[in-house]
Design a protein around this motif. Structure first.
Motif, PDB file in Angstrom:
ATOM      1  N   GLY A 186       0.837  -1.182   0.000  1.00  0.00           N
ATOM      2  CA  GLY A 186       0.000   0.000   0.000  1.00  0.00           C
ATOM      3  C   GLY A 186       0.878   1.238   0.000  1.00  0.00           C
ATOM      4  N   VAL A 187       0.400   2.327  -0.609  1.00  0.00           N
ATOM      5  CA  VAL A 187       1.219   3.530  -0.706  1.00  0.00           C
ATOM      6  C   VAL A 187       0.403   4.767  -0.345  1.00  0.00           C
ATOM      7  N   HIS A 188       1.109   5.788   0.109  1.00  0.00           N
ATOM      8  CA  HIS A 188       0.484   7.098   0.326  1.00  0.00           C
ATOM      9  C   HIS A 188       0.336   7.827  -1.001  1.00  0.00           C
ATOM     10  N   GLY A 189       1.342   7.691  -1.872  1.00  0.00           N
ATOM     11  CA  GLY A 189       1.304   8.359  -3.160  1.00  0.00           C
ATOM     12  C   GLY A 189       2.107   7.618  -4.193  1.00  0.00           C
ATOM     13  N   ILE A 190       1.755   7.819  -5.465  1.00  0.00           N
ATOM     14  CA  ILE A 190       2.468   7.195  -6.566  1.00  0.00           C
ATOM     15  C   ILE A 190       2.472   8.162  -7.751  1.00  0.00           C
ATOM     16  N   LEU A 196       7.075   5.669  -5.603  1.00  0.00           N
ATOM     17  CA  LEU A 196       6.236   5.374  -4.444  1.00  0.00           C
ATOM     18  C   LEU A 196       6.731   6.199  -3.269  1.00  0.00           C
ATOM     19  N   SER A 197       5.815   6.816  -2.541  1.00  0.00           N
ATOM     20  CA  SER A 197       6.250   7.712  -1.463  1.00  0.00           C
ATOM     21  C   SER A 197       5.321   7.637  -0.264  1.00  0.00           C
ATOM     22  N   THR A 198       5.847   8.124   0.867  1.00  0.00           N
ATOM     23  CA  THR A 198       5.131   8.138   2.144  1.00  0.00           C
ATOM     24  C   THR A 198       5.548   9.373   2.930  1.00  0.00           C
ATOM     25  N   PRO A 199       4.686   9.880   3.817  1.00  0.00           N
ATOM     26  CA  PRO A 199       5.081  11.020   4.651  1.00  0.00           C
ATOM     27  C   PRO A 199       6.023  10.644   5.786  1.00  0.00           C
ATOM     28  N   ASN A 200       6.133   9.339   6.079  1.00  0.00           N
ATOM     29  CA  ASN A 200       6.854   8.879   7.259  1.00  0.00           C
ATOM     30  C   ASN A 200       8.240   8.350   6.862  1.00  0.00           C
ATOM     31  N   LEU A 201       9.300   9.002   7.362  1.00  0.00           N
ATOM     32  CA  LEU A 201      10.668   8.623   6.968  1.00  0.00           C
ATOM     33  C   LEU A 201      11.011   7.195   7.388  1.00  0.00           C
ATOM     34  N   ALA A 202      10.633   6.817   8.602  1.00  0.00           N
ATOM     35  CA  ALA A 202      10.938   5.460   9.068  1.00  0.00           C
ATOM     36  C   ALA A 202      10.163   4.426   8.255  1.00  0.00           C
ATOM     37  N   GLU A 203       8.910   4.743   7.913  1.00  0.00           N
ATOM     38  CA  GLU A 203       8.128   3.812   7.101  1.00  0.00           C
ATOM     39  C   GLU A 203       8.740   3.670   5.709  1.00  0.00           C
ATOM     40  N   ALA A 204       9.298   4.754   5.176  1.00  0.00           N
ATOM     41  CA  ALA A 204       9.951   4.677   3.871  1.00  0.00           C
ATOM     42  C   ALA A 204      11.094   3.672   3.898  1.00  0.00           C
ATOM     43  N   GLU A 205      11.904   3.706   4.936  1.00  0.00           N
ATOM     44  CA  GLU A 205      13.036   2.775   5.026  1.00  0.00           C
ATOM     45  C   GLU A 205      12.548   1.336   5.159  1.00  0.00           C
ATOM     46  N   THR A 206      11.510   1.115   5.979  1.00  0.00           N
ATOM     47  CA  THR A 206      10.963  -0.235   6.126  1.00  0.00           C
ATOM     48  C   THR A 206      10.374  -0.729   4.812  1.00  0.00           C
ATOM     49  N   GLY A 227      -0.483  10.641  -8.556  1.00  0.00           N
ATOM     50  CA  GLY A 227      -0.095  12.046  -8.569  1.00  0.00           C
ATOM     51  C   GLY A 227       0.192  12.630  -7.200  1.00  0.00           C
ATOM     52  N   VAL A 228      -0.037  11.850  -6.138  1.00  0.00           N
ATOM     53  CA  VAL A 228       0.254  12.306  -4.774  1.00  0.00           C
ATOM     54  C   VAL A 228       1.713  12.016  -4.454  1.00  0.00           C
ATOM     55  N   VAL A 229       2.384  12.961  -3.804  1.00  0.00           N
ATOM     56  CA  VAL A 229       3.799  12.797  -3.455  1.00  0.00           C
ATOM     57  C   VAL A 229       3.978  13.059  -1.962  1.00  0.00           C
ATOM     58  N   SER A 233      10.465   9.278  -0.944  1.00  0.00           N
ATOM     59  CA  SER A 233      10.298   8.213  -1.934  1.00  0.00           C
ATOM     60  C   SER A 233      11.065   6.977  -1.478  1.00  0.00           C
ATOM     61  N   PHE A 234      10.490   5.792  -1.737  1.00  0.00           N
ATOM     62  CA  PHE A 234      11.185   4.568  -1.320  1.00  0.00           C
ATOM     63  C   PHE A 234      11.334   3.546  -2.439  1.00  0.00           C
ATOM     64  N   ALA A 235      10.728   3.794  -3.583  1.00  0.00           N
ATOM     65  CA  ALA A 235      10.916   2.892  -4.732  1.00  0.00           C
ATOM     66  C   ALA A 235      10.535   3.632  -6.007  1.00  0.00           C
ATOM     67  N   ALA A 236      11.251   3.323  -7.089  1.00  0.00           N
ATOM     68  CA  ALA A 236      10.908   3.862  -8.400  1.00  0.00           C
ATOM     69  C   ALA A 236       9.845   2.984  -9.035  1.00  0.00           C
ATOM     70  N   LEU A 237       9.113   3.527  -9.982  1.00  0.00           N
ATOM     71  CA  LEU A 237       8.089   2.732 -10.653  1.00  0.00           C
ATOM     72  C   LEU A 237       8.695   1.510 -11.337  1.00  0.00           C
TER      73      LEU A 237
END
Length: 276
Positions: A186-190, A196-206, A227-229, A233-237
């Motif tokens: 699941g993602v916050h934004g794509i 793929l991105s998330t507002p949470n830095l620790a969640e991005a690393e996990t 379109g949400v960022v 970012s934690f992974a490229a498409l």
């Protein structure tokens, strides 16, 4: 009586949120005509959505909430949005899972919906950093008792986020030692630019660790995530094997996704999930 009068409150509110995001704001009288309900019903819906933090009430209507890239809604706030889309996505994604697989489910309300669809898939090993996802399987086991072919659930440790995911060094270390066939993420934004991105830095690393440990990566995300960022970012498409989404995804987004992903599965339009 308008057909829309029979909509459940959750469906009606999802339509309101879509309309606000698409148009940048709506008036109460416009919503009463579109939905075929009373002013009072619309105002109650707007009050509920404002409490969840997904829109802002203004005189005579509502506008989108201007969110910082670090804003992370809680699980309850997100769980009431796009319910029909999430259920459709979950059913389509479940078709990718074979009995006996080792899979991983990240945190999020769409993966939570997917967990319910996987309860009857035999002999699964499920790795998750979501307390909510783990509870779905544990509750099913408690209600039916131990049974042959039931899922084995591995819940990582870690620090709990607002979306009830476990993140941080403990989760990262546990995930790094594991390998799974499919990751449902699941993602916050794509987006094309941020991936793929998330507002949470620790969640991005996990999430990075989850992607690294997966043979194949499937993103499950409704059309509002395009379109949400988020902050990180934690992974490229290009690291994603498939996106499972709903029919609300616009045509231009589908074209962009087709250029970057091997497979796009649109729930309700793709008749059958195929191997990825």
């Amino acid at each position: 009586m308008s057909e829309n009068q029979n909509l459940l409150a959750e469906q009606r509110r999802a339509l309101i949120v879509d309309e606000v995001r698409r148009r940048g704001g709506v008036r109460v009288n416009e919503l009463t005509r579109k939905l075929g309900v009373s002013d009072m019903t619309v105002r109650r819906d707007l009050d509920a959505l404002a409490r969840q933090g997904v829109l802002e009430k203004v005189h005579g209507g509502a506008v989108p909430v201007v969110e910082a890239s670090t804003h992370e809604p809680g699980f309850e706030a997100k769980s009431g949005l796009e319910l029909t889309a999430k259920e459709d996505i979950a059913r389509a994604a479940a078709g990718l899972v074979k009995p006996g697989s080792a899979i991983a489910l990240s945190g999020g309300t769409t993966t939570f919906a997917l967990a319910h669809q996987l309860l009857d898939v035999a002999d699964l090993t499920v790795v998750t950093n979501s307390v909510r996802v783990a509870d779905v399987f544990h509750a099913a086991q408690r209600s039916s008792g131990p049974r042959q072919g039931g899922a084995t659930v591995v819940l990582t440790g870690g620090v709990r986020t607002p979306s009830d995911s476990l993140v941080g060094p403990v989760a990262d270390q546990a995930i790094a030692a594991l390998h799974f066939d499919l990751l449902f993420l699941g993602v916050h934004g794509i987006s094309v630019e941020a991936g793929l991105s998330t507002p949470n830095l620790a969640e991005a690393e996990t999430n990075r660790r989850l992607v690294q440990s997966a043979r194949q990566v499937v993103v499950v995300a409704d059309h509002t995530k395009w379109g949400v960022v988020g902050l990180s970012s934690f992974a490229a498409l290009e690291q994603v094997d498939a996106l499972v989404t709903d029919a609300g995804l616009p045509a231009d987004a589908r074209e962009e996704i087709a250029e970057h992903l091997p497979q796009l599965i649109v729930a309700g339009e793709t008749h059958e999930a195929t191997d990825i």
